[in-house]
Design a protein around this motif. Structure first.
Motif, PDB file in Angstrom:
ATOM      1  N   ILE A   4      30.816 -16.362 -32.273  1.00  0.00           N
ATOM      2  CA  ILE A   4      30.545 -14.965 -31.921  1.00  0.00           C
ATOM      3  C   ILE A   4      30.703 -14.824 -30.418  1.00  0.00           C
ATOM      4  O   ILE A   4      29.995 -15.479 -29.650  1.00  0.00           O
ATOM      5  N   LYS A   5      31.640 -13.969 -29.984  1.00  0.00           N
ATOM      6  CA  LYS A   5      31.886 -13.769 -28.553  1.00  0.00           C
ATOM      7  C   LYS A   5      31.297 -12.435 -28.117  1.00  0.00           C
ATOM      8  O   LYS A   5      31.568 -11.402 -28.720  1.00  0.00           O
ATOM      9  N   LEU A   6      30.493 -12.489 -27.057  1.00  0.00           N
ATOM     10  CA  LEU A   6      29.829 -11.297 -26.533  1.00  0.00           C
ATOM     11  C   LEU A   6      30.187 -11.115 -25.065  1.00  0.00           C
ATOM     12  O   LEU A   6      30.379 -12.090 -24.336  1.00  0.00           O
ATOM     13  N   ASP A   7      30.259  -9.847 -24.647  1.00  0.00           N
ATOM     14  CA  ASP A   7      30.488  -9.582 -23.225  1.00  0.00           C
ATOM     15  C   ASP A   7      29.228  -9.859 -22.419  1.00  0.00           C
ATOM     16  O   ASP A   7      29.280 -10.475 -21.360  1.00  0.00           O
ATOM     17  N   ALA A   8      28.096  -9.361 -22.915  1.00  0.00           N
ATOM     18  CA  ALA A   8      26.833  -9.560 -22.196  1.00  0.00           C
ATOM     19  C   ALA A   8      25.677  -9.597 -23.187  1.00  0.00           C
ATOM     20  O   ALA A   8      25.701  -8.930 -24.222  1.00  0.00           O
ATOM     21  N   ILE A   9      24.670 -10.392 -22.864  1.00  0.00           N
ATOM     22  CA  ILE A   9      23.494 -10.534 -23.716  1.00  0.00           C
ATOM     23  C   ILE A   9      22.353 -11.027 -22.831  1.00  0.00           C
ATOM     24  O   ILE A   9      22.591 -11.619 -21.769  1.00  0.00           O
ATOM     25  N   ASP A  10      21.122 -10.773 -23.239  1.00  0.00           N
ATOM     26  CA  ASP A  10      20.011 -11.275 -22.430  1.00  0.00           C
ATOM     27  C   ASP A  10      19.976 -12.799 -22.455  1.00  0.00           C
ATOM     28  O   ASP A  10      19.878 -13.453 -21.417  1.00  0.00           O
ATOM     29  N   LYS A  34      30.048 -13.838 -21.923  1.00  0.00           N
ATOM     30  CA  LYS A  34      30.625 -13.829 -20.582  1.00  0.00           C
ATOM     31  C   LYS A  34      29.534 -13.689 -19.522  1.00  0.00           C
ATOM     32  O   LYS A  34      29.656 -14.217 -18.422  1.00  0.00           O
ATOM     33  N   HIS A  35      28.475 -12.968 -19.887  1.00  0.00           N
ATOM     34  CA  HIS A  35      27.396 -12.754 -18.935  1.00  0.00           C
ATOM     35  C   HIS A  35      26.061 -12.800 -19.658  1.00  0.00           C
ATOM     36  O   HIS A  35      25.902 -12.214 -20.726  1.00  0.00           O
ATOM     37  N   GLN A  36      25.120 -13.523 -19.076  1.00  0.00           N
ATOM     38  CA  GLN A  36      23.794 -13.683 -19.657  1.00  0.00           C
ATOM     39  C   GLN A  36      22.779 -13.174 -18.637  1.00  0.00           C
ATOM     40  O   GLN A  36      22.701 -13.696 -17.522  1.00  0.00           O
ATOM     41  N   THR A  37      22.037 -12.135 -19.006  1.00  0.00           N
ATOM     42  CA  THR A  37      21.157 -11.481 -18.029  1.00  0.00           C
ATOM     43  C   THR A  37      19.794 -12.145 -17.886  1.00  0.00           C
ATOM     44  O   THR A  37      19.133 -11.989 -16.871  1.00  0.00           O
TER      45      THR A  37
END
Length: 243
Positions: A4-10, A34-37
């Motif tokens: 599962i590819k995500l742009d951004a997630i916590d 790509k980005h993890q907040t």
């Protein structure tokens, strides 16, 4: 294997855990962002990275074959999988810093966070979080951090790194499933950072002391040889190895 590819997630670990409460998750389901907040490290530490420059991923691995006290073998297997993967990319001077940081020289390039999924009192699965510093070259206020690109000068393909790690994870998962714990332990201890070298440690009261890393216990505690040939075991909250 589902990816599962995500742009951004916590947090990829949190995403997988929530997903597992809603649906049946296939073995080795992998989430990459790509980005993890709100990335997480050991003992609740935050892990911040530049967007799109690093590998932030989590893998769902069923481990119902293990007892609770055997969970650290998963940590060993994952550490070895990442270590071997980076060896294939010719990253120099690799070592595993207890419990499961991956170093190049004395610089941390990868952190691993393993969270258990429990059903009743039994282990059901592990959520394996891997944060690998790949193409980011600046690490403000983190003097011990580095990345593959900072070390080698090479720009890396994050997806290629992930595929290599997943191949090695599957390989070492067989050691877990077949309960070849002695083999895992020997391989893991061979690669321990500063094993058998005089090292400085800090205990939970802030006191410094010298010791030699001799290995780990079956439950994952660090075994140190102290003064007068005394051997003691320490868990993660009790001791920290200073560089």
């Amino acid at each position: 294997m589902k990816i599962i590819k995500l742009d951004a997630i916590d947090s990829t670990n949190s995403f997988l855990r929530q997903l597992s409460t809603i649906n049946k998750v296939d073995d080795f389901t992998t989430v990459i962002a790509k980005h993890q907040t709100s990335g997480k490290g050991q003992m609740g530490a935050a892990w911040k990275v530049e967007e799109g420059k690093n590998l932030t991923t989590s893998v769902f691995k069923r481990i119902s074959c293990l007892r609770n006290e055997e969970l650290f073998y998963v940590s060993m297997a994952v550490s070895l999988a990442v270590y071997d993967s980076l060896k294939k990319f010719l990253i120099p001077d690799l070592a595993i810093k207890w419990p499961n940081d991956i170093l190049s020289g004395d610089k941390k390039i990868c952190g691993i966070l393993i969270e258990s999924v429990v059903k009743g009192r039994d282990l059901e699965a592990a959520i394996i979080g891997i944060g690998l510093n790949v193409n980011q070259t600046g690490f403000d206020n983190l003097p011990q951090a580095s990345s593959l690109k900072a070390i080698t000068g090479i720009q890396y393909n994050v997806d290629e790194l992930l595929q290599e790690i997943l191949v090695h994870l599957q390989h070492y998962a067989l050691f877990i499933e077949e309960k070849e714990f002695d083999v895992l332990k020997v391989k893991y201890e061979e690669k321990l950072f500063r094993k058998n070298k005089p090292s400085t440690f800090k205990d939970k009261e802030g006191r410094l002391f010298m010791g030699f890393i001799k290995g780990v216990s079956e439950s994952g505690k660090l075994i140190l040889r102290l003064e007068d040939e005394v051997f003691r075991e320490f868990d993660l909250k009790e001791v920290r190895l200073l560089y």
